[in-house]
Design a protein around this motif. Structure first.
Motif, PDB file in Angstrom:
ATOM      1  N   ASP A   1     -25.261   2.972 -14.405  1.00  0.00           N
ATOM      2  CA  ASP A   1     -25.526   3.349 -13.029  1.00  0.00           C
ATOM      3  C   ASP A   1     -24.650   2.568 -12.064  1.00  0.00           C
ATOM      4  OD1 ASP A   1     -27.201   5.369 -12.081  1.00  0.00           O
ATOM      5  OD2 ASP A   1     -28.415   3.910 -10.981  1.00  0.00           O
TER       6      ASP A   1
ATOM      7  N   LEU B   1     -21.719   1.354 -12.649  1.00  0.00           N
ATOM      8  CA  LEU B   1     -20.348   1.825 -12.731  1.00  0.00           C
ATOM      9  C   LEU B   1     -20.139   3.096 -11.910  1.00  0.00           C
ATOM     10  CD1 LEU B   1     -19.713   1.105 -16.503  1.00  0.00           C
ATOM     11  CD2 LEU B   1     -18.488   0.103 -14.576  1.00  0.00           C
ATOM     12  N   VAL B   2     -21.138   3.959 -11.919  1.00  0.00           N
ATOM     13  CA  VAL B   2     -21.038   5.164 -11.097  1.00  0.00           C
ATOM     14  C   VAL B   2     -21.022   4.780  -9.622  1.00  0.00           C
ATOM     15  CG1 VAL B   2     -22.215   7.270 -10.399  1.00  0.00           C
ATOM     16  CG2 VAL B   2     -22.100   6.660 -12.817  1.00  0.00           C
TER      17      VAL B   2
ATOM     18  N   ASP C   1     -19.791   2.149  -8.423  1.00  0.00           N
ATOM     19  CA  ASP C   1     -18.434   1.668  -8.174  1.00  0.00           C
ATOM     20  C   ASP C   1     -17.494   2.838  -7.895  1.00  0.00           C
ATOM     21  OD1 ASP C   1     -19.359  -0.806  -8.617  1.00  0.00           O
ATOM     22  OD2 ASP C   1     -18.386  -1.105 -10.562  1.00  0.00           O
ATOM     23  N   ALA C   2     -17.643   3.885  -8.678  1.00  0.00           N
ATOM     24  CA  ALA C   2     -16.780   5.050  -8.498  1.00  0.00           C
ATOM     25  C   ALA C   2     -16.967   5.640  -7.100  1.00  0.00           C
ATOM     26  CB  ALA C   2     -17.089   6.107  -9.559  1.00  0.00           C
ATOM     27  N   HIS C   3     -18.188   5.697  -6.671  1.00  0.00           N
ATOM     28  CA  HIS C   3     -18.449   6.210  -5.328  1.00  0.00           C
ATOM     29  C   HIS C   3     -17.812   5.312  -4.273  1.00  0.00           C
ATOM     30  CE1 HIS C   3     -21.991   8.576  -7.031  1.00  0.00           C
ATOM     31  NE2 HIS C   3     -21.168   9.453  -6.513  1.00  0.00           N
TER      32      HIS C   3
ATOM     33  N   LEU D   1     -15.229   3.385  -4.595  1.00  0.00           N
ATOM     34  CA  LEU D   1     -13.780   3.542  -4.627  1.00  0.00           C
ATOM     35  C   LEU D   1     -13.355   4.802  -3.890  1.00  0.00           C
ATOM     36  CD1 LEU D   1     -12.871   2.504  -8.272  1.00  0.00           C
ATOM     37  CD2 LEU D   1     -12.151   1.404  -6.145  1.00  0.00           C
ATOM     38  N   ARG D   2     -14.100   5.864  -4.109  1.00  0.00           N
ATOM     39  CA  ARG D   2     -13.744   7.123  -3.465  1.00  0.00           C
ATOM     40  C   ARG D   2     -13.835   6.993  -1.953  1.00  0.00           C
ATOM     41  NH1 ARG D   2     -15.806  12.511  -6.268  1.00  0.00           N
ATOM     42  NH2 ARG D   2     -14.417  11.691  -7.868  1.00  0.00           N
TER      43      ARG D   2
ATOM     44  N   SER E   1     -15.275   4.814 -14.816  1.00  0.00           N
ATOM     45  CA  SER E   1     -16.394   5.154 -13.939  1.00  0.00           C
ATOM     46  C   SER E   1     -16.257   6.564 -13.367  1.00  0.00           C
ATOM     47  CB  SER E   1     -16.519   4.122 -12.819  1.00  0.00           C
ATOM     48  OG  SER E   1     -15.283   3.940 -12.174  1.00  0.00           O
ATOM     49  N   SER E   2     -15.026   7.021 -13.230  1.00  0.00           N
ATOM     50  CA  SER E   2     -14.867   8.396 -12.727  1.00  0.00           C
ATOM     51  C   SER E   2     -15.426   9.409 -13.726  1.00  0.00           C
ATOM     52  CB  SER E   2     -13.393   8.673 -12.453  1.00  0.00           C
ATOM     53  OG  SER E   2     -12.636   8.510 -13.651  1.00  0.00           O
TER      54      SER E   2
ATOM     55  N   LEU F   1     -17.671   8.807 -15.894  1.00  0.00           N
ATOM     56  CA  LEU F   1     -19.112   8.597 -15.928  1.00  0.00           C
ATOM     57  C   LEU F   1     -19.783   9.363 -14.790  1.00  0.00           C
ATOM     58  CD1 LEU F   1     -20.462   6.838 -17.993  1.00  0.00           C
ATOM     59  CD2 LEU F   1     -20.761   5.102 -16.242  1.00  0.00           C
ATOM     60  N   GLN F   2     -19.069   9.378 -13.692  1.00  0.00           N
ATOM     61  CA  GLN F   2     -19.564  10.109 -12.533  1.00  0.00           C
ATOM     62  C   GLN F   2     -19.636  11.606 -12.854  1.00  0.00           C
ATOM     63  OE1 GLN F   2     -17.159   9.052  -9.195  1.00  0.00           O
ATOM     64  NE2 GLN F   2     -18.336  10.264  -7.734  1.00  0.00           N
TER      65      GLN F   2
ATOM     66  N   GLN G   1     -22.582  12.213 -15.062  1.00  0.00           N
ATOM     67  CA  GLN G   1     -23.828  12.230 -14.311  1.00  0.00           C
ATOM     68  C   GLN G   1     -23.991  13.542 -13.550  1.00  0.00           C
ATOM     69  OE1 GLN G   1     -24.465   9.593 -10.901  1.00  0.00           O
ATOM     70  NE2 GLN G   1     -26.321   8.837 -11.892  1.00  0.00           N
TER      71      GLN G   1
END
Lengths: 102, 102
Positions: free
Chosen positions: A88, A90-91, A93-95, A97-98, B69-70, B72-73, B76
């Motif tokens: 969770d 890590l996701v 983190d992806a958000h 970064l975006r 993480s991307s 993983l996103q 999800q």
DNA sequence: ACAATGCGTTAGTCGTCACTAACCTATTTG
DNA sequence: CAAATAGGTTAGTGACGACTAACGCATTGT
């Protein structure tokens, strides 16, 4: 294949579960939504049933399949057990970064 | 098998993802946690990589795998797309029933 | 009673998956 | 340089999954 996660992962079975979640249906009704034979659908339903995700009620010469909410609960628990806190984060983190990209 | 859901569903790969979510690891480190050969793990990692769920960084003679993480996103999102509102309601029903049992 | 319908079941095919064993390549170390 | 280490690669195997075709069994309708 008793594992609910694996049983539900197969694309056709995923869609079957969604159809049955909307409302119970007969085998033919379900099969009408797919390009494969009724036999194939019947076998997918067997897999879902053996994973405790669906059950059939016999009505006349029809078999009305419905989702078993208890099995669904188990599936959700299995997914939750898989989706650890670390995943969770890590996701998240992806958000983040975006958001920085903009 | 480009489908992240299917790729992640396999029990061994599920555990690999969890291990890598906790922290990046080398292939041998991962393999030490499983009863199968390093080769099998290497192939599982290939599947995960081709689904965009992990990536490898070459450091010396090691390959350090980490979760993407991307990807993983995306996974999800795929799970969320599967888990429709109807499915959620059925699980809520199961909880309600269990409460009535007491 | 007989035909039609709904559905399970079975046999068989084809493709793919998980896996091992063996080998090869690149990198580090003595 | 030679041995050891990390790991990708490949061939081959056994099992299994998804599927079709054909059949069988109730149930319903004429």
């Amino acid at each position: 294949m008793t594992d609910a996660f694996s049983a539900a992962a197969e694309p056709t079975r995923r869609r079957i579960l969604q159809l049955l979640a909307a409302r119970p249906r007969t085998v033919s009704e379900i099969a009408a939504d797919f390009p494969v034979t009724r036999s194939a659908i019947s076998q997918h339903l067997l897999v879902l049933a053996s994973a405790g995700l669906v059950e059939a009620e016999k009505v006349g010469r029809q078999r009305i399949y419905r989702v078993l909410s208890s099995g669904l609960q188990d599936l959700q628990a299995e997914i939750d057990r898989f989706w650890t806190h670390e995943l969770d984060e890590l996701v998240a983190d992806a958000h983040a970064l975006r958001r920085e990209d903009t």
